[in-house]
Design a protein around this motif. Structure first.
Motif, PDB file in Angstrom:
ATOM      1  N   VAL A 141       0.849  -1.186   0.000  1.00 46.68           N
ATOM      2  CA  VAL A 141       0.000   0.000   0.000  1.00 46.68           C
ATOM      3  C   VAL A 141       0.890   1.242   0.000  1.00 46.68           C
ATOM      4  N   CYS A 142       0.513   2.201  -0.853  1.00 49.69           N
ATOM      5  CA  CYS A 142       1.263   3.443  -0.966  1.00 49.69           C
ATOM      6  C   CYS A 142       0.326   4.595  -0.606  1.00 49.69           C
ATOM      7  N   SER A 143       0.793   5.521   0.221  1.00 48.07           N
ATOM      8  CA  SER A 143      -0.010   6.669   0.645  1.00 48.07           C
ATOM      9  C   SER A 143       0.721   7.959   0.327  1.00 48.07           C
ATOM     10  N   PHE A 144      -0.039   8.948  -0.116  1.00 50.30           N
ATOM     11  CA  PHE A 144       0.499  10.283  -0.355  1.00 50.30           C
ATOM     12  C   PHE A 144      -0.651  11.278  -0.326  1.00 50.30           C
ATOM     13  N   THR A 145      -0.316  12.563  -0.250  1.00 54.16           N
ATOM     14  CA  THR A 145      -1.322  13.612  -0.194  1.00 54.16           C
ATOM     15  C   THR A 145      -1.225  14.464  -1.452  1.00 54.16           C
ATOM     16  N   VAL A 146      -2.394  14.784  -2.032  1.00 50.23           N
ATOM     17  CA  VAL A 146      -2.469  15.604  -3.233  1.00 50.23           C
ATOM     18  C   VAL A 146      -3.153  16.923  -2.882  1.00 50.23           C
ATOM     19  N   ALA A 147      -2.522  18.040  -3.245  1.00 51.08           N
ATOM     20  CA  ALA A 147      -3.104  19.369  -3.062  1.00 51.08           C
ATOM     21  C   ALA A 147      -3.766  19.770  -4.374  1.00 51.08           C
ATOM     22  N   VAL A 148      -5.058  20.107  -4.298  1.00 52.56           N
ATOM     23  CA  VAL A 148      -5.825  20.520  -5.470  1.00 52.56           C
ATOM     24  C   VAL A 148      -6.173  21.992  -5.317  1.00 52.56           C
ATOM     25  N   ASN A 149      -5.654  22.821  -6.214  1.00 52.68           N
ATOM     26  CA  ASN A 149      -5.909  24.255  -6.156  1.00 52.68           C
ATOM     27  C   ASN A 149      -7.358  24.561  -6.515  1.00 52.68           C
ATOM     28  N   ARG A 150      -7.931  25.519  -5.818  1.00 55.74           N
ATOM     29  CA  ARG A 150      -9.278  25.992  -6.132  1.00 55.74           C
ATOM     30  C   ARG A 150      -9.166  27.078  -7.191  1.00 55.74           C
ATOM     31  N   ARG A 151     -10.246  27.316  -7.888  1.00 56.59           N
ATOM     32  CA  ARG A 151     -10.248  28.351  -8.927  1.00 56.59           C
ATOM     33  C   ARG A 151     -10.232  29.746  -8.332  1.00 56.59           C
ATOM     34  N   ARG A 152     -10.748  29.898  -7.154  1.00 54.90           N
ATOM     35  CA  ARG A 152     -10.793  31.222  -6.532  1.00 54.90           C
ATOM     36  C   ARG A 152      -9.715  31.337  -5.460  1.00 54.90           C
ATOM     37  N   SER A 153      -9.392  32.571  -5.135  1.00 59.77           N
ATOM     38  CA  SER A 153      -8.414  32.846  -4.078  1.00 59.77           C
ATOM     39  C   SER A 153      -9.149  33.369  -2.859  1.00 59.77           C
ATOM     40  N   SER A 154      -8.475  33.369  -1.738  1.00 57.74           N
ATOM     41  CA  SER A 154      -9.069  33.910  -0.518  1.00 57.74           C
ATOM     42  C   SER A 154      -9.156  35.430  -0.639  1.00 57.74           C
ATOM     43  N   GLN A 155      -9.795  36.057   0.331  1.00 52.31           N
ATOM     44  CA  GLN A 155      -9.987  37.503   0.291  1.00 52.31           C
ATOM     45  C   GLN A 155      -8.669  38.268   0.320  1.00 52.31           C
ATOM     46  N   ASP A 156      -7.637  37.684   0.909  1.00 50.19           N
ATOM     47  CA  ASP A 156      -6.343  38.371   0.957  1.00 50.19           C
ATOM     48  C   ASP A 156      -5.474  38.067  -0.272  1.00 50.19           C
ATOM     49  N   GLY A 157      -6.049  37.372  -1.271  1.00 51.06           N
ATOM     50  CA  GLY A 157      -5.339  37.112  -2.515  1.00 51.06           C
ATOM     51  C   GLY A 157      -4.520  35.837  -2.540  1.00 51.06           C
ATOM     52  N   GLN A 158      -4.481  35.103  -1.434  1.00 49.33           N
ATOM     53  CA  GLN A 158      -3.730  33.859  -1.368  1.00 49.33           C
ATOM     54  C   GLN A 158      -4.528  32.739  -2.046  1.00 49.33           C
ATOM     55  N   PRO A 159      -3.867  31.901  -2.843  1.00 48.71           N
ATOM     56  CA  PRO A 159      -4.580  30.780  -3.458  1.00 48.71           C
ATOM     57  C   PRO A 159      -5.024  29.774  -2.396  1.00 48.71           C
ATOM     58  N   GLU A 160      -6.192  29.166  -2.633  1.00 47.71           N
ATOM     59  CA  GLU A 160      -6.708  28.161  -1.706  1.00 47.71           C
ATOM     60  C   GLU A 160      -6.551  26.780  -2.325  1.00 47.71           C
ATOM     61  N   ALA A 161      -6.444  25.775  -1.486  1.00 48.58           N
ATOM     62  CA  ALA A 161      -6.293  24.405  -1.959  1.00 48.58           C
ATOM     63  C   ALA A 161      -7.029  23.457  -1.023  1.00 48.58           C
ATOM     64  N   ASP A 162      -7.440  22.331  -1.575  1.00 51.65           N
ATOM     65  CA  ASP A 162      -8.002  21.236  -0.795  1.00 51.65           C
ATOM     66  C   ASP A 162      -6.977  20.110  -0.814  1.00 51.65           C
ATOM     67  N   PHE A 163      -6.886  19.369   0.283  1.00 54.64           N
ATOM     68  CA  PHE A 163      -5.896  18.310   0.408  1.00 54.64           C
ATOM     69  C   PHE A 163      -6.604  16.967   0.520  1.00 54.64           C
ATOM     70  N   PHE A 164      -6.173  16.010  -0.299  1.00 52.23           N
ATOM     71  CA  PHE A 164      -6.759  14.677  -0.325  1.00 52.23           C
ATOM     72  C   PHE A 164      -5.669  13.660  -0.018  1.00 52.23           C
ATOM     73  N   ARG A 165      -5.939  12.791   0.937  1.00 57.21           N
ATOM     74  CA  ARG A 165      -5.020  11.690   1.238  1.00 57.21           C
ATOM     75  C   ARG A 165      -5.374  10.554   0.291  1.00 57.21           C
ATOM     76  N   VAL A 166      -4.403  10.084  -0.478  1.00 58.94           N
ATOM     77  CA  VAL A 166      -4.630   9.058  -1.497  1.00 58.94           C
ATOM     78  C   VAL A 166      -3.952   7.761  -1.067  1.00 58.94           C
ATOM     79  N   THR A 167      -4.670   6.655  -1.246  1.00 57.14           N
ATOM     80  CA  THR A 167      -4.134   5.332  -0.960  1.00 57.14           C
ATOM     81  C   THR A 167      -4.225   4.492  -2.226  1.00 57.14           C
ATOM     82  N   ALA A 168      -3.103   3.926  -2.629  1.00 57.15           N
ATOM     83  CA  ALA A 168      -3.050   3.058  -3.806  1.00 57.15           C
ATOM     84  C   ALA A 168      -2.545   1.690  -3.361  1.00 57.15           C
ATOM     85  N   TRP A 169      -3.239   0.651  -3.775  1.00 55.26           N
ATOM     86  CA  TRP A 169      -2.931  -0.707  -3.336  1.00 55.26           C
ATOM     87  C   TRP A 169      -2.217  -1.504  -4.417  1.00 55.26           C
ATOM     88  N   ARG A 170      -1.505  -2.523  -4.001  1.00 54.98           N
ATOM     89  CA  ARG A 170      -0.851  -3.534  -4.828  1.00 54.98           C
ATOM     90  C   ARG A 170       0.102  -2.915  -5.852  1.00 54.98           C
TER      91      ARG A 170
END
Length: 141
Positions: free
Chosen positions: A25-54
């Motif tokens: 089993v292999c695990s890693f985290t992927v950051a996915v950028n959002r299309r919009r930025s926060s109010q202070d101009g910083q880009p936002e991202a969502d983080f997904f923990r990914v698990t791949a088997w065999r």
């Protein structure tokens, strides 16, 4: 149907482990950028923990590293946990069905293999603007 499609960058190098039953089993985290930025101009991202088997997990551990861009298709689940500060947090976890490596080899610091034409191939005239002149007698059909 529970199917998620994401494209993002690895936040750290993958971790490869073997379960007590011998499954890889292999695990890693992927950051996915959002299309919009926060109010202070910083880009936002969502983080997904990914698990791949065999075999998929073994391939990911071999070829992926921090910063590489990937496309992941799989089922998503949400789990909650209590952080060190006592607040309840949620984690998005993806069990990968398919992973495509999107960072070109040259950007990842790997050399691109050079292939030469077979010796028995008929010689055509010199390339002109990226094209090769071929006589009709040389066509196989």
């Amino acid at each position: 149907m529970n199917k998620l499609f994401i494209i993002g960058n690895l936040t750290r190098d993958p971790e490869l482990r073997t379960t007590s039953t011998g499954l890889t089993v292999c695990s890693f985290t992927v950051a996915v950028n959002r299309r919009r930025s926060s109010q202070d101009g910083q880009p936002e991202a969502d983080f997904f923990r990914v698990t791949a088997w065999r075999q998929l997990g073994e391939t990911c551990a071999k070829y992926l590293s921090k910063g590489r861009k990937v496309s992941v298709v799989g089922s998503v689940s949400v789990s909650t946990y209590t952080g060190n500060d006592g607040q309840t947090r949620a984690s998005l976890e993806v069990t990968a069905d398919d992973i495509e490596f999107l960072t070109p080899r040259t950007e990842a610091g790997e050399s691109v293999p050079q292939y030469s034409a077979p010796a028995a191939a008929p010689r055509a005239s010199a390339p002109q603007g990226g094209y090769v002149q071929v006589d009709e007698e040389e066509l196989p059909f």
